[in-house]
Motif scaffolding. Structure first.
Motif, PDB file in Angstrom:
ATOM      1  N   UNK A 690       0.831  -1.204   0.000  1.00 56.15           N
ATOM      2  CA  UNK A 690       0.000   0.000   0.000  1.00 56.15           C
ATOM      3  C   UNK A 690       0.865   1.251   0.000  1.00 56.15           C
ATOM      4  N   UNK A 691       1.963   1.220   0.771  1.00 59.53           N
ATOM      5  CA  UNK A 691       2.869   2.366   0.782  1.00 59.53           C
ATOM      6  C   UNK A 691       3.545   2.540  -0.580  1.00 59.53           C
ATOM      7  N   UNK A 692       3.886   1.423  -1.233  1.00 56.98           N
ATOM      8  CA  UNK A 692       4.574   1.480  -2.527  1.00 56.98           C
ATOM      9  C   UNK A 692       3.658   2.013  -3.632  1.00 56.98           C
ATOM     10  N   UNK A 693       2.374   1.680  -3.538  1.00 56.14           N
ATOM     11  CA  UNK A 693       1.436   2.073  -4.593  1.00 56.14           C
ATOM     12  C   UNK A 693       0.555   3.252  -4.184  1.00 56.14           C
ATOM     13  N   UNK A 694       0.995   4.043  -3.215  1.00 56.01           N
ATOM     14  CA  UNK A 694       0.121   5.126  -2.746  1.00 56.01           C
ATOM     15  C   UNK A 694      -0.062   6.208  -3.795  1.00 56.01           C
ATOM     16  N   UNK A 695       0.947   6.336  -4.743  1.00 50.18           N
ATOM     17  CA  UNK A 695       0.820   7.342  -5.798  1.00 50.18           C
ATOM     18  C   UNK A 695       0.095   6.805  -7.018  1.00 50.18           C
ATOM     19  N   UNK A 696      -0.430   5.599  -6.958  1.00 50.42           N
ATOM     20  CA  UNK A 696      -1.136   5.030  -8.103  1.00 50.42           C
ATOM     21  C   UNK A 696      -0.233   4.360  -9.095  1.00 50.42           C
ATOM     22  N   UNK A 697       1.087   4.303  -8.850  1.00 52.12           N
ATOM     23  CA  UNK A 697       2.025   3.665  -9.767  1.00 52.12           C
ATOM     24  C   UNK A 697       2.497   2.372  -9.151  1.00 52.12           C
ATOM     25  N   UNK A 698       3.316   1.668  -9.915  1.00 53.40           N
ATOM     26  CA  UNK A 698       3.868   0.421  -9.407  1.00 53.40           C
ATOM     27  C   UNK A 698       3.087  -0.769  -9.895  1.00 53.40           C
ATOM     28  N   UNK A 699       3.662  -1.946  -9.758  1.00 60.13           N
ATOM     29  CA  UNK A 699       3.011  -3.159 -10.263  1.00 60.13           C
ATOM     30  C   UNK A 699       1.816  -3.539  -9.418  1.00 60.13           C
ATOM     31  N   UNK A 700       0.889  -4.251 -10.042  1.00 65.71           N
ATOM     32  CA  UNK A 700      -0.311  -4.740  -9.377  1.00 65.71           C
ATOM     33  C   UNK A 700      -0.427  -6.235  -9.607  1.00 65.71           C
ATOM     34  N   UNK A 701      -1.615  -6.785  -9.224  1.00 65.24           N
ATOM     35  CA  UNK A 701      -1.877  -8.189  -9.554  1.00 65.24           C
ATOM     36  C   UNK A 701      -1.173  -9.116  -8.601  1.00 65.24           C
ATOM     37  N   UNK A 702      -0.135  -9.765  -9.074  1.00 66.65           N
ATOM     38  CA  UNK A 702       0.549 -10.810  -8.313  1.00 66.65           C
ATOM     39  C   UNK A 702       1.777 -10.283  -7.575  1.00 66.65           C
ATOM     40  N   UNK A 703       1.881  -8.965  -7.323  1.00 63.89           N
ATOM     41  CA  UNK A 703       3.036  -8.400  -6.613  1.00 63.89           C
ATOM     42  C   UNK A 703       3.123  -8.953  -5.199  1.00 63.89           C
ATOM     43  N   UNK A 704       1.978  -9.152  -4.558  1.00 68.51           N
ATOM     44  CA  UNK A 704       1.982  -9.679  -3.200  1.00 68.51           C
ATOM     45  C   UNK A 704       2.575 -11.085  -3.172  1.00 68.51           C
ATOM     46  N   UNK A 705       2.170 -11.901  -4.112  1.00 71.46           N
ATOM     47  CA  UNK A 705       2.717 -13.256  -4.171  1.00 71.46           C
ATOM     48  C   UNK A 705       4.201 -13.235  -4.458  1.00 71.46           C
ATOM     49  N   UNK A 706       4.652 -12.246  -5.252  1.00 73.58           N
ATOM     50  CA  UNK A 706       6.079 -12.159  -5.569  1.00 73.58           C
ATOM     51  C   UNK A 706       6.891 -11.828  -4.309  1.00 73.58           C
ATOM     52  N   UNK A 707       6.381 -10.896  -3.507  1.00 72.94           N
ATOM     53  CA  UNK A 707       7.094 -10.543  -2.278  1.00 72.94           C
ATOM     54  C   UNK A 707       7.110 -11.711  -1.299  1.00 72.94           C
TER      55      UNK A 707
END
Length: 737
Positions: A690-707
């Motif tokens: 949530x902190x990484x994507x607070x500006x609306x940018x950055x990867x979505x979808x399976x980013x959580x699984x990647x981390x």
């Protein structure tokens, strides 16, 4: 009459008043009621005429506004305008119709016919020119165009149209029409040139033959021979090339025969036959035999054709009497000889001798029974009996002998080891052709009792279906299922029969019995057929409950991922009414029972949970892919993103084998699995995202699984390091000890 006997005519004298058949027909015609005719409207002045035309135009405009794609309405409108003498308006209507569908050939034909009826020849010419330019592959426009030009005595114009047509390399009829036109006007040299262009486009034997025949008919014998010579040089003198050019050789020899050049014809025949194997030259041999019969002697015919081949086959069968292919060829040779004698109109004595030779060959052939009771050795042998019986039935019309042949064949086959369904079915159909249906049924019943076989059941059922004996078909299907209750296709065929007879209760009972069998060859086909049937019935009843019940039972039985996907897609798709019901309702399209997207999503969710509980990772991925595709077609972008967020991450991991070694493998990591296994870690990584994507940018979808995968890899590396430290400490203790 009361005791059932025929009444006797007591008075045989003629009646006083004689009534003829003509009088009976005249009375019947006079007593017929007159048909209703619509009243005829009369227009008295121009005001009424303008009002009538305006009303009709309004009606036509309304029709074409409602159905702009109905060409019949446009044609009716334009024809009416033409009947009123309004040709400009008629042309306008036709042009508007062509703007809707410029490739409608009927529209172009109607347009041109209107112009021709109005004697607007130039307009018709222009229309034909536009039509052939737009639709050059429709030959009818070209024919009409050429006919119009020739009708107007514009022969150069017709020739010009033909030249444009020939540039498209049309079919043979077009070339022939061009040549016939030149022949009508005695332009034979032009016709010869057209033939030359024709064979350049299609160098087929029949075209060469037509060209040579044309040259012969106009008296150019030398040129005809040159045409044949050019054709033979074109095809060549190899075996395959000569085989292709057999028609050219035959026509060349026939021409020389008509010119009484018998030696030339004989040389041509011998040249072709010497380069062709006997199996490919049957037609040419027949022509050569006919030629020798007309211009040679009987001994010449026998020496060149039948005797040589008989000797060859006799040598082959004496060397290997169990080579049934040779017996087939030998029997076919004798049958061809018999047909040739009949075609030539020979006397009955020669024909009877030929029939005796054929029977002798077949009797010698069937006497060579295979030495072992292996079906692969009997497959070709049994066809000798079948061909023998067909010969007696079709050629000699000896039906009693044909019946005896079938019986002998059945008695020879060892039915306890194997049987031939084709033999039983052919015998039964022979009896049906002899109008003996009870015997045919008795034969097939005997076959089922003696050596039941799937093909026998199918053939018997097909026979009874052709006779529309549905009760017998039902009985046969019951016997068929008792014989092989694991055959899914038998259950499906039985249910399809009852569905065709519209007995829904029987269909459901059959399907229920089928799926209740402990073993089935392909149960998925039976379930699919049952579900498809209930889907079609649900279209009538506007009810999904039966299909849901079937899917519920199927997932409880198998739990396969494809079943879950199919169920969900069914819930999300509309359940439309059948076509015949829509037609009865007036042809209006019925949207049917709409799909329930929420119910479909709940099925997907339930399937996902079931697969997750069973630990089937690959199947979960397949389900998510199907779910994603479903949402892309029916859902919103938010729904697609929700499914995409569940997509797993494929990561490389290590595991310890029993030998103590480490093995690398690929694993599928789901985010929701980690959420349940490590909730604290999952919440921490979720906050990081949530902190990484607070500006609306950055990867979505399976980013959580990647981390999560990265975190697990680091945990495994720490575990490996701990194991290495433990090993090194143990080794140090041993050295100190």
């Amino acid at each position: 009459m009361q005791d059932g006997r025929t009444a006797k005519v007591k008075n045989r004298a003629p009646a006083a008043v004689q009534v003829t058949a003509e009088q009976i027909l005249r009375d019947a015609q006079e007593r017929q009621e007159s048909q209703f005719r619509a009243p005829r409207q009369r227009v008295e002045d121009f005001e009424e005429l303008h009002e009538y035309r305006g009303r009709k135009r309004k009606e036509f405009e309304e029709r074409i506004r409602r159905t702009p794609g109905a060409l019949k309405e446009w044609t009716s409108y334009a024809s009416w305008e033409a009947s009123q003498g309004e040709y400009d308006r008629s042309r306008s209507v036709y042009e508007r119709a062509l703007a809707v569908d410029a490739r409608a050939s009927k529209l172009w034909m109607s347009y041109t016919e209107m112009e021709l009826k109005a004697r607007n020849v130039q307009h018709a010419r222009n229309l034909y020119d536009r039509a052939v330019t737009l639709l050059p592959r429709i030959d009818l426009f070209w024919y009409k165009y050429v006919y119009l030009e020739e009708l107007l005595d514009n022969i150069p114009g017709a020739r010009q149209v033909f030249e444009r047509w020939m540039a498209w390399e049309p079919e043979d009829k077009a070339w022939a029409a061009y040549i016939k036109m030149e022949e009508r006007y005695q332009e034979l040299e032009r016709a010869s040139e057209i033939y030359k262009r024709w064979v350049a486009v299609r160098p087929e034997p029949r075209i060469w033959v037509k060209w040579a025949k044309f040259e012969e008919e106009r008296g150019m014998i030398d040129r005809a021979r040159d045409v044949f010579d050019t054709a033979l040089r074109f095809f060549g003198d190899e075996e395959e090339e000569v085989d292709k050019a057999q028609a050219v050789f035959g026509a060349f020899a026939r021409m020389e025969t008509r010119l009484k050049e018998y030696e030339r014809a004989r040389v041509i025949y011998k040249f072709a036959l010497s380069r062709l194997p006997r199996s490919k030259s049957a037609g040419l041999y027949a022509a050569y035999t006919k030629f020798e019969k007309q211009h040679g002697t009987r001994s010449t015919v026998e020496a060149t054709v039948w005797s040589k081949r008989r000797i060859q086959y006799e040598d082959d069968v004496s060397t290997n009497p169990f080579n049934y292919d040779t017996w087939f060829d030998f029997a076919r040779l004798e049958e061809d000889a018999l047909r040739a004698l009949r075609d030539d109109g020979e006397d009955e004595e020669l024909v009877d001798k030929a029939v005796t030779r054929v029977r002798e060959v077949y009797e010698r052939a069937v006497a060579n029974v295979p030495m072992a009771n292996e079906k692969r050795l009997w497959r070709r042998y049994i066809f000798l009996w079948l061909y023998y019986a067909v010969f007696e039935e079709t050629e000699t019309k000896d039906y009693a002998r044909a019946r005896d042949i079938y019986k002998a064949a059945i008695s020879v086959v060892p039915h306890k080891q194997f049987t031939f369904a084709k033999l039983w079915l052919q015998f039964a159909r022979f009896e049906i052709r002899r109008l003996d249906l009870p015997t045919a049924r008795k034969l097939l019943g005997t076959s089922l009792g003696m050596c039941a076989k799937e093909k026998l059941y199918k053939g018997y059922i097909e026979l009874e279906l052709e006779l529309k004996e549905f009760d017998r078909v039902r009985t046969l299907y019951q016997k068929y299922i008792e014989y092989d209750n694991a055959n899914s296709s038998a259950w499906i065929a039985f249910a399809s029969l009852e569905a065709a007879l519209q007995d829904v209760a029987r269909v459901r009972a059959i399907y229920e019995l089928g799926i209740a069998q402990p073993t089935l060859s392909m149960p998925e086909l039976l379930w699919k057929s049952y579900i498809d049937f209930e889907v079609s019935e649900g279209g009538y009843d506007r009810d999904r409950s039966r299909v849901r019940s079937l899917y519920e039972r199927l997932v409880q039985k198998t739990g396969h991922v494809k079943v879950w996907i199919s169920w969900a897609v069914f819930e999300g798709s509309a359940l439309k009414a059948p076509a015949d019901e829509e037609e009865e309702e007036g042809g209006e399209e019925d949207e049917g029972l709409p799909g329930d997207l929420e119910e479909a999503r709940s099925v997907f969710e339930r399937g996902y949970t079931e697969l997750k509980n069973k630990g089937l990772k690959e199947e979960r991925v397949v389900l998510l892919e199907g779910w994603k595709k479903f949402e892309e077609e029916n859902g919103t972008e938010e729904d697609v993103e929700k499914v995409q967020a569940r997509m797993p991450q494929v990561t490389k991991r290590w595991r310890k084998l029993d030998t103590g070694d480490m093995e690398e493998y690929w694993d599928i990591l789901f985010a929701d699995d980690e959420r349940e296994a490590n909730p604290a870690t999952y919440k921490f990584i979720q906050n990081a995202l949530a902190w990484r994507n607070k500006d609306g940018a950055g990867p979505k979808g399976s980013m959580l699984a990647e981390l999560l995968a990265q975190e697990e890899e680091s945990d495994e590396e720490e575990d490996d390091n701990d194991e290495d430290d433990e090993k090194s400490s143990n080794e140090g203790d041993r050295m100190r000890g």
